[in-house]
Design an enzyme around this catalytic site. Sequence first.
Site, PDB file in Angstrom:
ATOM      1  N   LYS A 276       0.894  -1.453   0.027  1.00  0.00           N
ATOM      2  CA  LYS A 276      -0.157  -0.012   0.265  1.00  0.00           C
ATOM      3  C   LYS A 276       1.081   1.548   0.155  1.00  0.00           C
ATOM      4  O   LYS A 276       0.562   2.837  -0.257  1.00  0.00           O
ATOM      5  CB  LYS A 276      -0.312   0.021   1.336  1.00  0.00           C
TER       6      LYS A 276
ATOM      7  N   LYS B 259      -6.934 -11.488  -7.110  1.00  0.00           N
ATOM      8  CA  LYS B 259      -7.829 -11.956  -5.892  1.00  0.00           C
ATOM      9  C   LYS B 259      -8.768 -11.040  -6.626  1.00  0.00           C
ATOM     10  O   LYS B 259      -8.694  -9.786  -6.503  1.00  0.00           O
ATOM     11  CB  LYS B 259      -7.156 -11.866  -4.485  1.00  0.00           C
TER      12      LYS B 259
ATOM     13  N   LYS C 271     -12.383  -5.587  -3.285  1.00  0.00           N
ATOM     14  CA  LYS C 271     -13.288  -4.824  -3.425  1.00  0.00           C
ATOM     15  C   LYS C 271     -12.643  -3.108  -3.564  1.00  0.00           C
ATOM     16  O   LYS C 271     -13.674  -2.341  -3.540  1.00  0.00           O
ATOM     17  CB  LYS C 271     -14.350  -4.985  -2.261  1.00  0.00           C
TER      18      LYS C 271
END
Length: 342
Positions: free
Chosen positions: A119, A202, A205
């Site tokens: 991140k 993956k 969302k």
Amino acid sequence: MSSSNSKKRRRVLSGVQPSGNLTIGNYIGALSQWAREQHNYESFFCVVDLHAITMPHDPALLGAKTREVAALYLACGIDPDVSTVFVQSHVPAHSELTWLLNCITPIGWLYRMTQFKDKAAKQQQESIGMGLLDYPVLMAADILLYQADAVPVGEDQRQHLEITRDIAQRFNHLFGDTFTIPEALIPPSGARVKALDNPTAKMSKSETSSEYHAVYLLDPPDRVKKKVMRAVTDSGHEIRFSGDPERAGVNNLLELYESLTGESREAIESFFESKGYGSLKKAVVEVLNETLAPIQQRYNDLTSDSSYIDSLLARGTARAAEVANSTLELARNRMGYLKPFS
Ligand code: TRP
């Protein structure tokens, strides 16, 4: 559980950030399993809104997203009479225990976290917030406050569970037995839904690179159809489960079909034998929409009057705070804090 059985039920705690849109991957890998298991544990499910500000966020959306995630927990079958559903920031003990744990967590442990590194790499060096580095300590506080025995999370959170155990062990070692050491409950690999546009990654969302990445729980049927019909497959034609990365797209569709129907792999492969990828996709669209329809119906019922969710969250907060505050008090005492005067 019979009342004659004096053994306490094991506790679980888990949470989802109110960022992005919950996907069918969140349903298969998390929410449906939480709902299925909620009677076997004493369950706490929170919406982790403090975690949601560790990356840049929009204040105009945070509150609405928080309610949306809570309502989706319930729409997916979590029963507020069975499980405790609450908002993380409504229980201030989460922030307070984070500070206490911060002071015994070696900073080197945090720099080593792969999620932090990933991140941080997405942001300008100068704008990486302290909170992003501290994310795992806040998560440890979430878990340890409830003395959770088990934490159902995805494979990507395994490292955060390990650091939670390390922090708990260090605290217990320094100040005496205080926290339960939790274990990770990681679902089997078939429960890991891959991205439709990139079936080796993956389904996420919060991925915004393509509108064909994920099926969201609140997608209307025609959007589900459009997304699945565009899903990446391969140039072959065989409809079989396979671990071959070249065939990950078809395998992902098959695993979606398997998770949502509960049919055996043999039955599924023989059903699709001599059919084409187009019919596999159509079948997946159908089972997806059959799964989503009742969830969306319940979601609409639950949210038609927003004060309903809010009152359930107030009840959940009161129950959560009771448990969290008692653990926090124990931790403060162990660390030698002067008790507040009345
Ligand atoms: N980090 C978790 C995730 O992204 C969310 C989370 C925050 C969580 N606190 C938690 C999960 C406590 C389980 C328990 O999935």
